[in-house]
Design an enzyme around this catalytic site. Structure first.
Site, mmCIF file in Angstrom:
data_model
loop_
_atom_site.group_PDB
_atom_site.id
_atom_site.type_symbol
_atom_site.label_atom_id
_atom_site.label_comp_id
_atom_site.label_asym_id
_atom_site.label_seq_id
_atom_site.Cartn_x
_atom_site.Cartn_y
_atom_site.Cartn_z
ATOM 1 N N CYS A 330 40.991 -0.439 17.077
ATOM 2 C CA CYS A 330 41.485 -1.470 17.774
ATOM 3 C C CYS A 330 42.595 -1.389 19.039
ATOM 4 O O CYS A 330 42.275 -0.387 19.869
ATOM 5 C CB CYS A 330 41.881 -2.764 16.920
ATOM 6 N N HIS A 427 37.546 -3.186 12.299
ATOM 7 C CA HIS A 427 38.412 -3.102 11.316
ATOM 8 C C HIS A 427 37.765 -3.064 9.728
ATOM 9 O O HIS A 427 36.748 -3.721 9.717
ATOM 10 C CB HIS A 427 39.600 -4.079 11.195
#
Length: 489
Positions: A330, A427
């Protein structure tokens, strides 16, 4: 009829989140339909819910303890700090605004009805709600407009159990002092208390329990010893992210100022052959790491500047020259690229900055935040991976053509030509045991797959056993009050 009890702390980090998870699992094993609830949370470690929003990671863990899917009503207000005095306000899972602390104080009165609506909606599907407070009710300077502690308890008519942390010392002053400074009406909502994180012979504090009970009139519910396996459960607070010595594979993680969604580290920390080292500011990144993992960030451009200020960009470049591996997830993925542009000032002042240039990709921040529970395939091996996406940016470029995940049917991720520098937006991918083993094998030191999900479930069961052994659960549950619709706003 649904009943509710609220767990508040005499200070921050007294173990409320963990205790709620343990009580929730214990009550669930009794046959009750249990749900967690936290009116207001402040955390950059969020979980994506099945109904398409985001809540605090602790409430997602508590939902797992209850055997339920996490939903936005479990944490209707989530504050995600972006600066020292400002935060993004998430209402029922969706971004509402970014405000300064003083402006948020004025906003809370508007949020209380929303919080109560979520509480009552949640009550329709369970027998027991275990509510978690935030910080401490003793911060009476914040009582006006409060929605996190006594403000909520008073409006919803929920009795309170106060938890003290004896490990820090001064627990008698914490408990009795809270009783003294509270308004009598708020103090009257506290029906019982317990002491957490005790080390040694608990019988030595018998007189202390009696003294607190005598000074406050609250029912003593028990003394809980230190739960040594707490680190095996996903942490919510960045202060709980700690280095975990383990095996020969050394994974190094720089602690970013606004680190976010760092639960990616949890499965690695519990892998026996892996050592996870969190590097604080002021220290260099070790040169002998097998992998440097750049985690997510709530303020990517600001954290990139902080990264450079530590000299970590120089350390990272040296690591790559030596043939080391790098993974960015991310915000960490975005930092590895050529440029990061935030034209609308979503995460800070509008503008664009140069990335570290280890991946030939560029990122542009947009207004739309992608929130999704996602399923992927790790292309080198075909192993399935499940996780979540929670990001604003869109990243494209030549290295993204060398994607290494097929994410819900689309390409995801990027890697350098030699495959040593990789990044992605997914994630939670290390929770997939086969992927974790396959990825770690790339580092030249194969490890067993393990079973991370089973480890978490077993630890929740052990936590429930711990709570049941040292807390008077029958007395605590007897304090729970019926959830009534006529809440006071």
């Amino acid at each position: 009829m649904t009943r509710a009890i609220m767990i508040q702390g005499a200070g921050s980090n007294v173990g409320k989140s963990m205790l709620v998870a343990g009580i929730a699992r214990a009550a669930t094993r009794m046959g009750l339909r249990v749900a967690p609830f936290k009116p207001q949370n402040m955390s950059n470690n969020a979980a994506v819910t099945v109904d398409g929003g985001e809540i605090g990671r602790a409430q997602a863990l508590q939902a797992l303890a209850c055997g339920r899917d996490p939903v936005v009503d479990m944490n209707p207000v989530l504050l995600k700090p972006e600066t020292d005095i400002g935060a993004q306000v998430i209402l029922r899972g969706q971004r509402l605004a970014t405000v300064q602390a003083r402006a948020y104080g004025a906003m809370k009165a508007q949020l209380l009805p929303e919080v109560l609506d979520s509480f009552h909606r949640l009550a329709e599907s369970c027998d027991l709600i275990i509510v978690e407070g935030a910080g401490s009710p003793a911060e009476v300077n914040l009582r006006a407009g409060d929605i996190a502690n006594m403000g909520f308890a008073s409006a919803a008519g929920v009795p309170v159990v106060l938890i003290g942390d004896i490990d820090r010392g001064g627990v008698i002053a914490q408990m009795v002092g809270t009783h003294v400074v509270l308004d009598p009406g708020d103090a009257g909502l506290i029906k019982g208390f317990a002491i957490n994180k005790f080390r040694g012979d608990a019988s030595l504090f018998t007189d202390g329990m009696a003294l607190i009970a005598a000074r406050t009139g609250w029912t003593p519910l028990g003394i809980l010893p230190w739960f040594a396996d707490a680190w095996r459960l996903p942490a919510e607070d960045v202060m709980d992210v700690a280095s975990r010595p383990g095996g020969p594979i050394r994974i190094v993680v720089p602690r970013l100022n606004r680190i976010a969604n760092f639960d990616d580290l949890d499965p690695l920390s519990t892998t026996p052959d892996v050592s996870v080292e969190i590097v604080p500011e002021g220290r260099p990144l070790p040169l002998d790491a097998d992998l440097i993992l750049l985690p997510g960030s709530k303020s990517t451009i600001a954290d990139l500047a902080h990264f450079r200020a530590q000299g970590w960009d120089i350390d990272l470049a040296a690591h790559i020259r030596r043939g080391g591996h790098v993974l960015g997830i991310c915000g960490g993925y975005q930092m590895l690229g050529q440029t990061i542009a935030d034209p609308d000032g979503i995460e800070g002042p509008p503008g664009a900055v140069r990335g570290m240039g280890h991946l030939d990709v560029a990122t542009v921040m947009g207004q739309h935040k992608r929130l999704a529970l996602s399923h992927a395939t790790y292309l080198p091996t075909g192993d399935p991976v499940s996780g979540y996406e929670i990001h604003l940016g869109r990243t494209t470029g030549p290295d993204a053509d060398r994607h290494w995940l097929a994410l819900d049917g689309r390409a995801e991720g990027a890697q350098s030509r030699d495959g040593r520098v990789m990044g992605c937006y997914l994630h939670g991918l290390f929770a997939a045991d086969a992927f974790r083993a396959a990825y770690l094998a790339r580092l030249g030191k194969p490890v067993g797959a393990g079973d991370y999900g089973a480890t978490v479930q077993a630890t929740l069961d052990a936590l429930a056993d711990h709570v049941a052994a040292h807390l008077d659960l029958d007395a605590l549950l007897a304090l729970a009050a019926p959830v009534l619709r006529q809440s006071k706003v």
